[in-house]
Enzyme design. Structure first.
Site, short mmCIF file in Angstrom:
data_model
loop_
_atom_site.label_atom_id
_atom_site.label_comp_id
_atom_site.label_asym_id
_atom_site.label_seq_id
_atom_site.Cartn_x
_atom_site.Cartn_y
_atom_site.Cartn_z
N THR A 36 15.46 -6.58 -4.56
CA THR A 36 15.09 -7.98 -4.95
C THR A 36 16.26 -8.32 -5.66
O THR A 36 16.61 -9.68 -5.87
CB THR A 36 14.16 -7.76 -6.29
OG1 THR A 36 14.99 -6.63 -7.14
CG2 THR A 36 12.86 -7.42 -5.76
N ASP A 67 12.49 1.69 -1.70
CA ASP A 67 12.21 0.51 -2.43
C ASP A 67 13.33 0.22 -3.55
O ASP A 67 14.14 1.38 -3.87
CB ASP A 67 11.17 0.53 -3.28
CG ASP A 67 10.64 -0.73 -3.85
OD1 ASP A 67 11.17 -1.89 -3.48
OD2 ASP A 67 9.49 -0.73 -4.47
N ARG A 83 1.19 -11.29 -4.06
CA ARG A 83 0.53 -10.34 -5.26
C ARG A 83 -0.01 -11.01 -6.57
O ARG A 83 -0.97 -10.68 -6.91
CB ARG A 83 1.88 -9.41 -5.82
CG ARG A 83 1.48 -8.59 -6.85
CD ARG A 83 2.41 -7.50 -7.20
NE ARG A 83 3.23 -6.92 -6.17
CZ ARG A 83 4.56 -6.31 -6.27
NH1 ARG A 83 5.23 -6.52 -7.33
NH2 ARG A 83 4.80 -5.83 -5.28
N LYS A 111 7.08 -6.83 0.86
CA LYS A 111 8.09 -6.04 1.62
C LYS A 111 7.57 -4.84 1.63
O LYS A 111 7.77 -3.99 3.01
CB LYS A 111 9.28 -6.11 0.66
CG LYS A 111 10.04 -7.32 0.47
CD LYS A 111 11.49 -7.14 -0.38
CE LYS A 111 11.30 -6.84 -2.04
NZ LYS A 111 10.55 -7.97 -2.61
N THR A 112 6.68 -4.05 0.64
CA THR A 112 6.33 -2.73 0.89
C THR A 112 5.01 -2.77 1.93
O THR A 112 5.13 -1.90 2.82
CB THR A 112 5.57 -2.11 -0.57
OG1 THR A 112 6.57 -2.22 -1.51
CG2 THR A 112 5.25 -0.96 -0.09
#
Length: 356
Positions: free
Chosen positions: A164, A115, A223, A70-71
């Protein structure tokens, strides 16, 4: 400097190196982004249309579990729109004044990335409504009866929110996003491509079989895949011959306690506690957390989603319960009767399956 200080400094430096390594692996363009085909295609259309009009892109909400990119997509949006990126997070904005200070410095066309946007304080959230829709904020000067509201016009900009927990977003905020991208866990084939790309960037000699092994244990999350790749590289350099082959991957992942199904120490601890101490459940989340020595939120947000998705446990009205797959994975024999608080036992032959 004391030993504790040295350890803290070393840990901070290690974390900084990890963050720098992750940043170096982030794709810079949308065509470089691997996986999330539907979201990528939809987002490409939104951005291309905005560029052709010479306008800011609509506000974008990216929803999904941690570690899916997402980032990275927020950074790509800013890059594709040739705009500056400003980053903040919901927990960092505790007052409306914090958000007002950020918004007052936004320039025309900027991308503001927030975020964990579902954790915004309510006053800041209400200010964001107005900023997103009318591109203005009302700054209150003074207190009590003498307070005055001063409207402040803002240049047009794009808010990119990441969450999230999309269900925690209030409807008025969710409805102000022009595009919502729902990100899913990655397939193993996409993770192999992510790992192969990262290996090239890190100059790691990676065997395709090692890439498949890492992808299989990465819980569908890029990740985690990149993190495991770096640990395999470390093992190959220190204990191997420098090449990240399949044997090195398996040995490294065993050292770092990641089993063939991608379960780590916390996951196995939760399952072992549920099966052995509570006879498979059902049992409450707080009881499980206390038994494994973690906070309930940690168990619920870190371990439970993957265990649920992979079918190792289920949620029932009375609490969490282990499935037959959980017993089998741990090599334990389930109780003879459902709900019986019996201790799990290892299978005699160690095969992970009951005798015929």
């Amino acid at each position: 400097m004391t030993a504790v200080d040295e350890e803290a400094l070393t840990s901070a430096e290690a974390d900084e190196l990890e963050r720098a390594a992750e940043a170096a692996l982030r794709p810079k363009r949308l065509e470089e982004f691997v996986g999330q085909r539907v979201v990528r295609e939809q987002l490409a259309l939104v951005l291309q249309a905005a560029r052709s009009r010479g306008a800011c892109a609509d506000h974008v909400l990216l929803a999904g579990p941690p570690g899916l990119g997402k980032t990275t997509l927020a950074m790509i949006i800013a890059s594709e729109m040739h705009a500056s990126l400003r980053l903040t997070s919901g927990p960092a904005i505790t007052h409306a004044g914090d958000l007002a200070a950020i918004l007052s410095s936004v320039q025309e066309g900027d991308v503001l990335f927030i975020d964990e946007i579902h954790r915004l304080a309510r006053p800041a959230e209400e200010m964001l409504y107005l900023a997103m829709e009318d591109f203005r904020v009302d700054v209150v000067v003074g207190k009590g009866a003498g307070a005055t509201s001063i409207p402040l016009s803002l240049p047009r900009f794009t808010v990119v929110g990441a969450t999230t927990r999309a269900g925690l977003l209030p409807a008025p905020l969710r409805d102000r996003f022009g595009f919502t991208g729902h990100m899913d866990f990655y397939e193993a084939a996409d993770l192999e491509r992510v790992i192969a790309r990262s290996a090239r960037l890190l100059d790691i000699s990676l065997d395709p079989a090692a890439g498949r092994e890492i992808a299989r244990r990465s819980r569908g999350t890029p990740r985690i895949a990149n993190r495991l790749l770096r640990r395999v590289r470390d093992w190959a350099q220190v204990r191997g011959n420098g090449a990240a082959d399949e044997a090195a991957a398996r040995a490294a992942l065993e050292v770092f306690e990641v089993d063939p199904r991608g379960l780590d120490r916390l996951d196995r601890s939760v399952l072992h506690t549920l099966c052995v101490r509570f006879g498979g459940g059902p049992v409450g989340l707080t009881s499980i957390a206390m038994a494994v020595g973690e906070e309930p939120e940690t168990v619920e947000t870190v371990a439970e989603p993957y265990l649920l998705r992979e079918g190792f446990l289920v949620r029932t009205p009375r609490g969490r319960a282990a499935t037959a797959l959980a017993w089998d994975h741990l090599g334990l024999r389930p109780p003879s009767a459902p709900g019986t608080q019996a201790q799990g036992t290892l299978f005699v032959d160690g095969s992970g399956a009951p005798p015929a």
